[in-house]
Write a protein that holds these residues in place. Structure first.
Motif, mmCIF file in Angstrom:
data_model
loop_
_atom_site.group_PDB
_atom_site.id
_atom_site.type_symbol
_atom_site.label_atom_id
_atom_site.label_comp_id
_atom_site.label_asym_id
_atom_site.label_seq_id
_atom_site.Cartn_x
_atom_site.Cartn_y
_atom_site.Cartn_z
ATOM 1 N N UNK A 119 33.385 43.139 47.499
ATOM 2 C CA UNK A 119 35.021 42.900 47.338
ATOM 3 C C UNK A 119 35.657 44.173 47.756
ATOM 4 N N UNK A 120 35.224 45.389 47.829
ATOM 5 C CA UNK A 120 35.548 47.054 47.929
ATOM 6 C C UNK A 120 35.133 46.435 49.899
ATOM 7 N N UNK A 121 33.332 46.448 50.071
ATOM 8 C CA UNK A 121 33.197 46.205 51.434
ATOM 9 C C UNK A 121 33.928 45.336 52.690
ATOM 10 N N UNK A 122 34.473 43.903 51.593
ATOM 11 C CA UNK A 122 35.216 43.226 52.525
ATOM 12 C C UNK A 122 37.174 43.690 52.468
ATOM 13 N N UNK A 149 47.021 50.397 49.441
ATOM 14 C CA UNK A 149 46.913 50.452 48.244
ATOM 15 C C UNK A 149 46.344 49.507 47.809
ATOM 16 N N UNK A 150 46.059 48.214 48.305
ATOM 17 C CA UNK A 150 44.962 46.892 48.143
ATOM 18 C C UNK A 150 43.667 47.645 48.037
ATOM 19 N N UNK A 151 43.565 48.351 49.172
ATOM 20 C CA UNK A 151 41.616 48.944 49.095
ATOM 21 C C UNK A 151 41.818 50.268 48.480
ATOM 22 N N UNK A 152 42.456 50.749 47.625
ATOM 23 C CA UNK A 152 41.768 51.799 47.124
ATOM 24 C C UNK A 152 42.278 51.383 45.994
ATOM 25 N N UNK A 153 42.633 50.342 45.332
ATOM 26 C CA UNK A 153 42.750 49.316 43.943
ATOM 27 C C UNK A 153 41.599 48.926 44.223
ATOM 28 N N UNK A 154 40.786 48.399 45.171
ATOM 29 C CA UNK A 154 39.685 47.559 45.365
ATOM 30 C C UNK A 154 38.517 48.335 44.802
ATOM 31 N N UNK A 155 38.826 49.847 45.020
ATOM 32 C CA UNK A 155 37.423 50.543 45.189
ATOM 33 C C UNK A 155 37.677 50.755 43.547
ATOM 34 N N UNK A 156 38.684 50.841 42.454
ATOM 35 C CA UNK A 156 39.192 51.474 41.055
ATOM 36 C C UNK A 156 38.692 50.188 39.945
ATOM 37 N N UNK A 157 38.535 48.580 41.082
ATOM 38 C CA UNK A 157 37.914 48.008 40.510
ATOM 39 C C UNK A 157 36.766 48.365 40.026
#
Length: 780
Positions: A119-122, A149-157
């Motif tokens: 998901x982070x890669x996408x 913020x959306x891409x950073x939120x994927x990283x924290x997930x």
């Protein structure tokens, strides 16, 4: 699953393998269940080095690029620093992608982390398109903040998915560190909002409210995450919060919260940026130190788990190996002993007992103790089975001795009765011959023929007893006999002989030693054909010379047999079984198979077309000779030599007919003066018929003169007429005429021909040679 038919080794193997396999599976399951968490703990360092630090760098670069993008959107010119920051972000993302594609990280990651990494890669794939919107100013400051913020939120997930450690305490600490990272991200969002406001000098609509919410969420997340840290880590975080940069930043946040939505930001841009960058760096260093400490603390826990696993695994493996060794040893012992008992049983059933029976039948003595030695297999249950089987084998040998002795006695009884019956039947047939020659009344002669035919069949049944007893019938011939006469002799021994037609019969002769058995064999097959076909149907008999002998076909159009029954019958005919008195329904089949095996004759049954059954009798070539010549006429030999095997012409044709030619005079029949004269049937077979001529005159009363003696001239005329009639009869019969079976028993005005036991009666055709030197049949 039915295991009753399994071999004993398979059963013992299943008995051993099943519990051992279950124990091994349980050991593997426990080992895997324990070993997996230990590997997860050891993989924490891999996750930190291959994803934690590279991922945190990507988050930091995205936060800086987000602030620069908002500043560019707030102004009117392109910001040169944004291009530099984008290159740094791309480098960090490229490094992260390389590590995420590696096998080391994927092997250490669980299913959840794999999904979060994908998901982070996408999400990162959308960065180039977002940059284009920003450069074309097709998105406002709020949209740009939401993009990053959306891409950073994927990283924290993805960071949260790494907190799946088997140790609950370590897992809680990992989640707390991830939450601290989120609070730091909320601080970065606050900085991005203020950066745009500093450029324009005021907040846009909704920015102040978003700022207030972000600051509130940042404080809440930070406070709740710190509560899950160990005491030492909480104290370190408290010292960090009480630092100068952090206090200055909190003061400026309070001013921003009290300012109005449309007011100018009440803080200095440089002071805010300096304080915010310092706090960001301090929080980042704190998180990295805590992550390193967490990885270090996971190693001792993993080692402890592995030690416990090793001890338990070794003990379990030792238990499995010991169980397997004991089970294999006991199983092999049981299998070996049981196999020995089984081998002994099979040896007795398949070799010893049949050998004992064969020796008993040959008359050899048998020692029961030697043929059934005691079996010793220990004192347990298997030994009891061996001793019981020894006793059973001895009883079986004794029973075999008694059975063979009884069967031998029964065979002697059968043979004795059969010999006596044969002698009586032969004497009866001789008496009937004399009575038939003296008979003057046609009705009386017809009844004598019936009795003669019954006696002939009785002789064949007596021969059945001789065959059942294992002896050879007493009848025999020294000279060859024509196959046509053999077929006629067989037909004459059948009750329904009048339903049998003889078709084309090729010329051939049969050696005298096989004549009696072949006649008996064919009679059994012909009688079976007449018995299992409707009364109105005919039975056809043909004979054809073939390369390997002579083939006789007997065809009926009756009930027939099923394919399975034909196959079973052919198997019995090919290999004669031992006679079983309980199988009396197949007595004829047994007799035929015995007779065929005696002379290597092959008998085969096949289905008729379209119905019925055809019996193929293939006589071997070593029994076939040239057809013997026809014996001289009766006038060339004494009348006393005429017997039940009298030779007559053997005409043949290709078809069967029921027509009857003109009558001819028998060479031997007119010798007596009676109301019966001889006639020749269409096949050349002479046949007695009633004559409507002068009847027998009553004897003159007492005192009257006897008839005058015949004159020599009258006698000469009668003898000349007899000679002429005989010559005419032989001339007619030597031509090509249809061949038919013997005619039925008498009708009004006709006297039936008399069937015989081997050949035809004096009024029908018989085998072409006299049996032996006495020119009569041999008594059994």
């Amino acid at each position: 699953m039915d295991t009753r038919d399994w071999p004993i080794r398979a059963k013992l193997t299943a008995l051993v393998v099943t519990p051992v396999a279950a124990l091994l599976a349980l050991w593997i399951f426990a080992t895997t269940l324990t070993f997996g968490p230990a590997l997860d703990l050891l993989a924490a360092r891999t996750l930190l080095s291959d994803f934690g630090r590279p991922g945190e760098r990507v988050v930091a670069e995205l936060q800086r690029e987000r602030r620069a993008s908002v500043i560019q959107l707030a102004g009117t010119e392109t910001l040169p620093a944004l291009a530099v920051q984008r290159r740094r972000t791309d480098e960090a993302i490229a490094e992260l992608r390389r590590l995420m594609a590696g096998e080391q990280l994927r092997d250490a990651a669980g299913d959840l982390l794999d999904a979060r990494l994908d998901a982070l890669g996408a999400a990162l794939e959308a960065l180039p398109a977002g940059r284009g919107f920003i450069d074309r100013r097709q998105v406002d400051r709020a949209g740009a903040i939401g993009l990053y913020s959306g891409m950073i939120s994927s990283a924290f997930q993805a960071f949260a998915a790494t907190a799946a450690l088997p140790d609950a305490e370590l897992n809680r600490q990992a989640l707390a560190l991830t939450a601290l990272g989120r609070s730091r991200e909320l601080l970065g969002q606050t900085d991005a909002v203020l950066a745009g406001a500093f450029v324009t000098g005021r907040f846009t609509e909704g920015e102040h409210l978003r700022l207030v919410r972000t600051i509130a969420n940042e404080r809440f997340v930070a406070e709740s995450s710190v509560a899950d840290l160990p005491a030492a880590d909480r104290a370190a975080y408290q010292r960090l919060v009480e630092g100068e940069a952090f206090v200055r930043l909190r003061t400026m946040q309070e001013l921003l919260l009290t300012a109005g939505p449309s007011a100018v930001p009440p803080v200095d841009a440089r002071n805010w940026q300096a304080s915010q960058e310092a706090v960001q760096q301090e929080l980042r260093d704190f998180e990295l130190r805590q992550a390193d400490g967490l990885a270090e603390r996971s190693v001792p826990v993993a080692v402890k788990i592995l030690v416990r696993l090793g001890v338990a695994g070794v003990l379990g493996l030792v238990a499995i190996v010991a169980s397997l060794l004991v089970a294999v040893r006991v199983g092999r012992t049981l299998a070996r002993r049981l196999s020995a008992v089984r081998s002994a049983a099979l040896e007795l059933a398949e070799h010893r007992l049949p050998d004992v029976v064969a020796r008993l039948r040959r008359g050899e003595p048998v020692d029961v103790a030697r043929e059934a030695p005691p079996l010793s297999y220990g004192a347990d249950e298997i030994g009891d089975v061996g001793r019981a089987f020894t006793e059973v084998s001895r009883v079986a040998v004794r029973s075999a001795i008694d059975e063979v002795t009884l069967r031998r006695g029964l065979n002697e009884v059968f043979l004795n009765l059969a010999r006596r019956s044969q002698g009586l039947v032969h004497r009866q047939l001789a008496v009937l011959d004399r009575m038939e020659r003296r008979a003057e009344d046609p009705d009386e002669l017809a009844e004598l023929f019936r009795v003669d035919h019954l006696a002939t069949r009785l002789r064949r049944h007596a021969e059945d007893l001789v065959i059942l007893a294992g002896a050879a019938p007493g009848r025999g011939w020294r000279q060859p006999v024509a196959l046509l006469d053999v077929l006629r002799g067989a037909i004459s021994e059948v009750e329904a002989y009048d339903r049998v037609d003889i078709g084309r019969v090729g010329p051939a002769g049969l050696l005298g030693r096989a004549v009696a058995d072949v006649i008996h064999l064919l009679a059994e097959l012909i009688e079976n054909a007449t018995a299992f076909s409707p009364p109105e149907r005919r039975v056809e008999v043909t004979g054809t010379p073939v390369v390997d002998g002579y083939l006789v076909e007997i065809t009926d159009h009756g009930l027939g047999m099923s394919p399975q029954a034909i196959e079973d019958a052919n198997r019995r005919l090919a290999t004669p079984p031992e006679f079983d008195p309980a199988d009396s329904a197949r007595l004829g089949l047994f007799v035929v198979s015995r007779l065929a095996a005696r002379h290597d004759v092959r008998v085969t049954l096949r289905a008729g077309t379209p119905v019925g059954l055809t019996a193929l009798v293939r006589v071997p070539a070593d029994l076939i000779t040239e057809e013997p010549p026809i014996a001289p006429p009766a006038r060339d030999r004494p009348a006393t030599s005429v017997s039940r095997l009298t030779t007559l012409p053997r005409p043949r044709t290709v078809r069967t007919t029921r027509e009857r030619p003109e009558q001819t005079v028998l060479p031997f029949a007119p010798a007596r003066t009676s109301s019966v004269e001889a006639a020749s049937d269409g096949d050349g077979l002479p046949r007695r018929v009633r004559r409507r001529g002068p009847v027998a005159h009553p004897r003159p009363p007492a005192g009257q003169d006897a008839p005058a003696a015949r004159s020599p001239e009258e006698v000469r005329r009668q003898m000349s007429a007899l000679q002429a009639g005989t010559a005419r009869g032989r001339l007619d019969s030597s031509g090509v005429h249809p061949v038919s079976a013997p005619r039925p028993a008498p009708t009004v005005g006709d006297e039936p021909e008399r069937p015989d036991g081997v050949g035809a009666p004096p009024s029908s055709a018989g085998p072409a040679a006299t049996p032996d030197s006495t020119a009569t049949e041999r008594d059994a």
